[in-house]
Design a protein around this motif. Structure first.
Motif, PDB file in Angstrom:
ATOM      1  N   ALA A 190       0.795  -1.225  -0.115  1.00 43.07           N
ATOM      2  CA  ALA A 190       0.059   0.037  -0.147  1.00 43.07           C
ATOM      3  C   ALA A 190       0.742   1.361   0.072  1.00 43.07           C
ATOM      4  CB  ALA A 190      -0.886   0.020   1.323  1.00 43.07           C
ATOM      5  N   GLU A 191       2.026   1.201   0.925  1.00 43.97           N
ATOM      6  CA  GLU A 191       2.882   2.514   0.731  1.00 43.97           C
ATOM      7  C   GLU A 191       3.611   2.657  -0.483  1.00 43.97           C
ATOM      8  OE1 GLU A 191       5.546   1.897   4.164  1.00 43.97           O
ATOM      9  OE2 GLU A 191       3.706   1.763   5.571  1.00 43.97           O
ATOM     10  N   ILE A 192       4.054   1.479  -1.077  1.00 44.85           N
ATOM     11  CA  ILE A 192       4.708   1.906  -2.422  1.00 44.85           C
ATOM     12  C   ILE A 192       3.536   2.232  -3.478  1.00 44.85           C
ATOM     13  CG2 ILE A 192       5.693   0.466  -4.527  1.00 44.85           C
ATOM     14  CD1 ILE A 192       6.773  -1.542  -2.051  1.00 44.85           C
ATOM     15  N   LEU A 193       2.455   1.852  -3.640  1.00 43.87           N
ATOM     16  CA  LEU A 193       1.585   2.190  -4.638  1.00 43.87           C
ATOM     17  C   LEU A 193       0.917   3.652  -4.223  1.00 43.87           C
ATOM     18  CD1 LEU A 193      -0.360  -0.862  -5.068  1.00 43.87           C
ATOM     19  CD2 LEU A 193       1.350  -0.160  -6.554  1.00 43.87           C
ATOM     20  N   ASP A 194       0.769   3.956  -3.283  1.00 42.08           N
ATOM     21  CA  ASP A 194       0.184   5.272  -2.632  1.00 42.08           C
ATOM     22  C   ASP A 194       0.779   6.279  -3.398  1.00 42.08           C
ATOM     23  OD1 ASP A 194      -1.688   6.783  -1.257  1.00 42.08           O
ATOM     24  OD2 ASP A 194      -0.373   7.224   0.506  1.00 42.08           O
ATOM     25  N   GLY A 195       0.063   7.116  -4.035  1.00 39.18           N
ATOM     26  CA  GLY A 195       0.551   8.310  -4.665  1.00 39.18           C
ATOM     27  C   GLY A 195       0.814   7.998  -6.197  1.00 39.18           C
ATOM     28  N   THR A 196       0.977   6.674  -6.437  1.00 38.85           N
ATOM     29  CA  THR A 196       1.105   6.201  -7.934  1.00 38.85           C
ATOM     30  C   THR A 196      -0.141   6.079  -8.508  1.00 38.85           C
ATOM     31  OG1 THR A 196       1.028   3.942  -7.612  1.00 38.85           O
ATOM     32  CG2 THR A 196       3.291   4.916  -6.960  1.00 38.85           C
ATOM     33  N   ASP A 197      -0.418   5.804 -10.091  1.00 42.56           N
ATOM     34  CA  ASP A 197      -1.741   5.534 -10.426  1.00 42.56           C
ATOM     35  C   ASP A 197      -1.734   4.065 -11.197  1.00 42.56           C
ATOM     36  OD1 ASP A 197       0.085   5.925 -12.395  1.00 42.56           O
ATOM     37  OD2 ASP A 197      -1.389   7.745 -13.457  1.00 42.56           O
ATOM     38  N   THR A 198      -0.956   3.216 -10.350  1.00 40.53           N
ATOM     39  CA  THR A 198      -1.169   1.611 -10.380  1.00 40.53           C
ATOM     40  C   THR A 198      -1.991   1.122  -9.485  1.00 40.53           C
ATOM     41  OG1 THR A 198       1.188   1.446 -11.126  1.00 40.53           O
ATOM     42  CG2 THR A 198       0.147  -0.521 -10.133  1.00 40.53           C
ATOM     43  N   VAL A 199      -3.054   0.573  -9.825  1.00 42.96           N
ATOM     44  CA  VAL A 199      -4.038  -0.265  -9.255  1.00 42.96           C
ATOM     45  C   VAL A 199      -3.590  -1.273  -8.843  1.00 42.96           C
ATOM     46  CG1 VAL A 199      -6.433  -1.346  -9.369  1.00 42.96           C
ATOM     47  CG2 VAL A 199      -5.858   1.161 -10.278  1.00 42.96           C
ATOM     48  N   PHE A 200      -4.122  -1.822  -7.424  1.00 45.69           N
ATOM     49  CA  PHE A 200      -3.746  -3.027  -6.900  1.00 45.69           C
ATOM     50  C   PHE A 200      -5.279  -3.781  -6.889  1.00 45.69           C
ATOM     51  CE2 PHE A 200      -3.384  -6.516  -3.570  1.00 45.69           C
ATOM     52  CZ  PHE A 200      -2.305  -7.056  -3.878  1.00 45.69           C
ATOM     53  N   TYR A 201      -4.993  -5.142  -7.769  1.00 41.38           N
ATOM     54  CA  TYR A 201      -6.080  -5.858  -8.159  1.00 41.38           C
ATOM     55  C   TYR A 201      -6.046  -7.093  -7.129  1.00 41.38           C
ATOM     56  CZ  TYR A 201      -9.113  -9.032 -10.915  1.00 41.38           C
ATOM     57  OH  TYR A 201     -10.070  -9.809 -11.475  1.00 41.38           O
ATOM     58  N   GLU A 202      -6.778  -7.121  -6.130  1.00 41.65           N
ATOM     59  CA  GLU A 202      -6.863  -8.162  -4.810  1.00 41.65           C
ATOM     60  C   GLU A 202      -7.765  -9.063  -5.088  1.00 41.65           C
ATOM     61  OE1 GLU A 202      -7.246  -6.029  -1.083  1.00 41.65           O
ATOM     62  OE2 GLU A 202      -5.908  -7.546  -0.203  1.00 41.65           O
ATOM     63  N   ASP A 203      -7.458 -10.250  -5.450  1.00 41.31           N
ATOM     64  CA  ASP A 203      -8.386 -11.434  -5.793  1.00 41.31           C
ATOM     65  C   ASP A 203      -8.433 -12.164  -4.377  1.00 41.31           C
ATOM     66  OD1 ASP A 203      -9.281 -13.912  -6.393  1.00 41.31           O
ATOM     67  OD2 ASP A 203      -8.474 -14.061  -8.277  1.00 41.31           O
ATOM     68  N   ASP A 204      -9.518 -12.089  -3.817  1.00 42.58           N
ATOM     69  CA  ASP A 204      -9.525 -12.634  -2.736  1.00 42.58           C
ATOM     70  C   ASP A 204     -10.839 -13.881  -2.769  1.00 42.58           C
ATOM     71  OD1 ASP A 204      -9.345 -13.079   0.027  1.00 42.58           O
ATOM     72  OD2 ASP A 204     -10.859 -11.751   0.549  1.00 42.58           O
ATOM     73  N   ALA A 205     -10.328 -14.893  -3.450  1.00 44.40           N
ATOM     74  CA  ALA A 205     -11.222 -16.064  -3.722  1.00 44.40           C
ATOM     75  C   ALA A 205     -10.945 -16.860  -2.503  1.00 44.40           C
ATOM     76  CB  ALA A 205     -10.623 -16.801  -4.914  1.00 44.40           C
ATOM     77  N   PHE A 206      -9.982 -16.801  -1.709  1.00 44.68           N
ATOM     78  CA  PHE A 206      -9.854 -17.908  -0.619  1.00 44.68           C
ATOM     79  C   PHE A 206      -9.870 -17.231   0.888  1.00 44.68           C
ATOM     80  CE2 PHE A 206      -7.462 -19.175  -4.407  1.00 44.68           C
ATOM     81  CZ  PHE A 206      -8.267 -20.113  -4.728  1.00 44.68           C
ATOM     82  N   GLY A 207     -10.146 -15.916   1.022  1.00 51.24           N
ATOM     83  CA  GLY A 207     -10.123 -15.201   2.315  1.00 51.24           C
ATOM     84  C   GLY A 207     -10.906 -15.916   3.146  1.00 51.24           C
ATOM     85  N   GLU A 208     -11.966 -16.440   2.855  1.00 50.54           N
ATOM     86  CA  GLU A 208     -12.638 -17.266   3.900  1.00 50.54           C
ATOM     87  C   GLU A 208     -12.431 -18.516   4.299  1.00 50.54           C
ATOM     88  OE1 GLU A 208     -16.251 -16.136   5.101  1.00 50.54           O
ATOM     89  OE2 GLU A 208     -16.740 -14.617   3.606  1.00 50.54           O
ATOM     90  N   LEU A 209     -11.331 -18.979   3.714  1.00 51.31           N
ATOM     91  CA  LEU A 209     -10.981 -20.375   3.863  1.00 51.31           C
ATOM     92  C   LEU A 209      -9.652 -20.590   4.787  1.00 51.31           C
ATOM     93  CD1 LEU A 209     -11.878 -22.067   0.602  1.00 51.31           C
ATOM     94  CD2 LEU A 209     -13.298 -22.381   2.923  1.00 51.31           C
ATOM     95  N   PHE A 210      -9.332 -19.786   5.614  1.00 52.96           N
ATOM     96  CA  PHE A 210      -8.391 -20.001   6.550  1.00 52.96           C
ATOM     97  C   PHE A 210      -8.583 -21.007   7.464  1.00 52.96           C
ATOM     98  CE2 PHE A 210      -6.799 -15.712   5.103  1.00 52.96           C
ATOM     99  CZ  PHE A 210      -5.536 -15.873   4.614  1.00 52.96           C
ATOM    100  N   PHE A 211      -7.661 -21.963   7.678  1.00 53.84           N
ATOM    101  CA  PHE A 211      -7.977 -23.200   8.751  1.00 53.84           C
ATOM    102  C   PHE A 211      -8.092 -22.732  10.038  1.00 53.84           C
ATOM    103  CE2 PHE A 211      -4.694 -24.989   5.420  1.00 53.84           C
ATOM    104  CZ  PHE A 211      -5.603 -25.187   4.440  1.00 53.84           C
ATOM    105  N   MET A 229     -11.266  -5.129  -5.325  1.00 48.53           N
ATOM    106  CA  MET A 229     -11.155  -6.614  -4.935  1.00 48.53           C
ATOM    107  C   MET A 229     -12.187  -7.378  -5.064  1.00 48.53           C
ATOM    108  SD  MET A 229     -11.254  -6.592  -0.541  1.00 48.53           S
ATOM    109  CE  MET A 229     -10.973  -7.955   0.316  1.00 48.53           C
ATOM    110  N   THR A 230     -11.893  -8.725  -5.400  1.00 44.38           N
ATOM    111  CA  THR A 230     -13.006  -9.733  -6.014  1.00 44.38           C
ATOM    112  C   THR A 230     -13.018 -10.837  -5.076  1.00 44.38           C
ATOM    113  OG1 THR A 230     -11.413 -10.770  -7.229  1.00 44.38           O
ATOM    114  CG2 THR A 230     -12.312  -8.891  -8.204  1.00 44.38           C
ATOM    115  N   GLY A 231     -14.479 -11.049  -5.172  1.00 41.23           N
ATOM    116  CA  GLY A 231     -14.781 -12.275  -4.309  1.00 41.23           C
ATOM    117  C   GLY A 231     -15.539 -13.549  -5.004  1.00 41.23           C
ATOM    118  N   SER A 232     -15.862 -14.370  -4.452  1.00 42.84           N
ATOM    119  CA  SER A 232     -16.729 -15.294  -5.105  1.00 42.84           C
ATOM    120  C   SER A 232     -17.186 -16.415  -3.978  1.00 42.84           C
ATOM    121  CB  SER A 232     -15.696 -16.488  -5.645  1.00 42.84           C
ATOM    122  OG  SER A 232     -16.276 -17.552  -6.507  1.00 42.84           O
TER     123      SER A 232
END
Lengths: 392, 392
Positions: A190-211, A229-232
């Motif tokens: 986040a710090e590196i991207l802040d102030g640039t115009d590069t978007v972070f594409y955060e694919d979160d297909a598995f975030g609910e599945l932490f053991f 952010m994307t989810g499924s």
């Protein structure tokens, strides 16, 4: 008749995957090559009940055309869940429904990429994303994925030197590696991207599945206006309904909506209303806990068997969640050879090569641990060990 | 934060349609602006029954991932129907399932079009196609659509002078005009295209909905290796399931499959199996006859009321099927003005301008005749007549 196809069709990496999946689907083959959630943990009875209620209460409305952005109550459910689970200030206007989050790969690329644009990827990176993005003819730049996330020095150089339109990452239980970014790495990105115009594409297909059931804070939390952010629901309810979503800043969503409308008007409405009904009448948290616990057991079993059965020199990642891990073969072994010999032995793994946009991966394999049950895992790992030991 | 979107996003025609549809959905407004099939003729009970059978008999299989090309029994049903209805030698391997035939617009454009490529269109042409194709940055060339199909001299010149990658047409009950190509024109098109490498894109969304129930032979019959045909269950079963298909020569389907897989892996599988179960357990022919008969009555009612109520100088097409027609306003009247005055009077029509890729259409409106019931049609046409007479 000669057909004049578009130049972009030559940009898709030569796909041997169809062949691989065909071969690995042969009878008697235990497969770690695919990516199916466990069929036994799809709540068929619950979804059937929800479907009947929808037909009885909504009638023809559930079967008509709808708006491109998707069923509002479902978008509200998703926004609420982001607020509750992750403390994100999500509003339904920031969420649109898609045909599984794979569709976001296509449409985000469509709205951002001109031919030759730079795109940042993890190394190894998700194969489905590489395929989808390739059709928009970008130049890929890969950042090594360390145990705790992308190499930040390489990430910073990439952003500075190539100003990619976006960087695509899977911070939670990445596909194929199963690795999870540390919170430090998330903040660093986040710090590196802040102030640039590069978007972070955060694919979160598995975030609910932490053991361990503990949610990890997404990069979106640190960089809200610059993260898509994307989810499924494919991994936590059912993939056959093809319901995923995008959660993005409104200026991006406006363009996304134009692209989605042109692509297919709207996602399957019947499944949207059935899914919503299912979600509000069943305990999703309990269901997800059950699924994640099973995947955790299966993952540990695969790890233990790899440690016990394989020759020294074979290593593997140790996921905290999700459905995939990678293993590195002993020196000099080729994953393609392991694949073909494995099929003869009745076990399928996925060679790592297609996950590398810039070459490499010949000695790695991806292992799925969600689809096979424990008995199959034990037998499959024994078969794989015989193959690896024979080829070594 | 400034977002760097792709150049193609500037190519979408300025859309005032969202605004139009929003306004025309206001309470009390009778709308001829949309394109919904009649809700009362969606067989909710039949589809519910099929859904229950699918859950009971297929279980979790109906909710898992599947192949990109789609459910084989459904593709067999579609191929059989082509053979029986139209005498086309269709095989299931030539058919792939998509999210409504709108998705074919996106994916066919994706596999064929490089920026600057020529595309042939009817004038007026289908708005959804114009939007979908625009994102691939082609140069549009429009051929006037006469009462019995495209102007063949203009069509021949277009093919000779610009060698378009494809010509997109709707030979049966075109959207927006409601016009149907004569068999002579279909043969003429095939003769002109034969020996060239321009593909004919035959969108057949309405071919089942001729009021006389008589099928018309498609261009595909005369030019099989050079025609891509698309169809949809949206108009004959239910649009909310988003199930359409493409029927195309295998070299084209191979590329299409790559694009479909990258776009969203596969279409909603649950709806594919429910729809297939519905089709094999219910009488589709009888259902389609019922729907087409109702649309025929509604169409005649709209035509009669236009003839009776509107001032001289207002003309309209006379469809033989489908869901749409166009009307031309008396000299000097603007369709946008009619739209905005119509909303005040409680009636919505769709201005013709967005159907013209090369300008024009200011004096035409599109009228849908499938959604409103007879009582609404009578009241709506009276309101429209008051508006037109007031503005004249």
């Amino acid at each position: 008749m000669s057909y004049r196809f578009a130049g972009r069709m030559g940009r898709i990496p030569e796909s041997f995957l169809d062949e691989l999946f065909r071969v690995s689907g042969a009878p008697g083959v235990i497969t770690f090559a695919g990516g199916l959630p466990a069929s036994a943990y799809i709540d068929v009875a619950g979804i059937r009940e929800a479907a009947c209620e929808v037909f009885d209460e909504m009638g023809s409305k559930a079967l008509q055309y709808t708006t491109t952005d998707g069923y509002l109550p479902l978008r509200e459910f998703i926004a609420d869940r982001y607020r509750q689970r992750l403390g994100l200030p999500a509003r339904p206007e920031e969420i649109q429904i898609v045909n599984g989050s794979q569709q976001c790969l296509d449409l985000v690329a469509k709205i951002f990429l001109d031919p030759g644009d730079a795109v940042g990827m993890e190394r190894p990176g998700y194969l489905g994303a590489i395929e989808a993005f390739s059709l928009y003819e970008p130049v890929f730049h890969a950042v090594p994925l360390e145990e705790d996330g992308p190499d930040l020095a390489a990430f910073a150089s990439l952003v500075r030197d190539y100003a990619p339109k976006f960087f695509y990452g899977i911070p939670n239980s990445q596909n194929p590696s199963g690795r999870t970014y540390s919170q430090d790495k998330r903040r660093g990105i986040a710090e590196i991207l802040d102030g640039t115009d590069t978007v972070f594409y955060e694919d979160d297909a598995f975030g609910e599945l932490f053991f361990d059931g503990r949610p990890r804070l997404p990069v979106k939390r640190y960089l809200p206006e610059q993260t898509v952010m994307t989810g499924s629901f494919s991994k936590i309810v059912a993939p056959g309904m093809r319901i995923g979503w995008i959660y993005a800043p409104e200026p991006i969503l406006q363009e996304f909506n134009v692209a989605k409308q042109a692509a297919d008007l709207h996602s399957n409405f019947l499944s949207q209303v059935i899914l919503h009904r299912y979600l509000v009448t069943h305990d999703l948290d309990a269901h997800v806990r059950r699924v994640a616990a099973v995947y955790g057991e299966r993952c540990r079993l695969v790890c233990d068997l790899l440690d016990d059965l394989m020759p020294p020199g074979m290593t593997h990642t140790t996921p905290e969640g999700g459905m995939f891990m990678t293993a590195t073969l002993p020196d000099g072994l080729s994953s393609m050879e392991v694949f073909y010999e494995g099929i003869k032995e009745g076990v399928a793994v996925l060679p790592g090569v297609p996950f590398y946009v810039d070459g490499g991966g010949e000695d790695t394999i991806r292992l799925n641990f969600s689809a096979a049950c424990e008995e199959e895992i034990v037998e499959g790992m024994h078969r794989l060990a015989r193959v690896v030991r024979r080829l070594e």
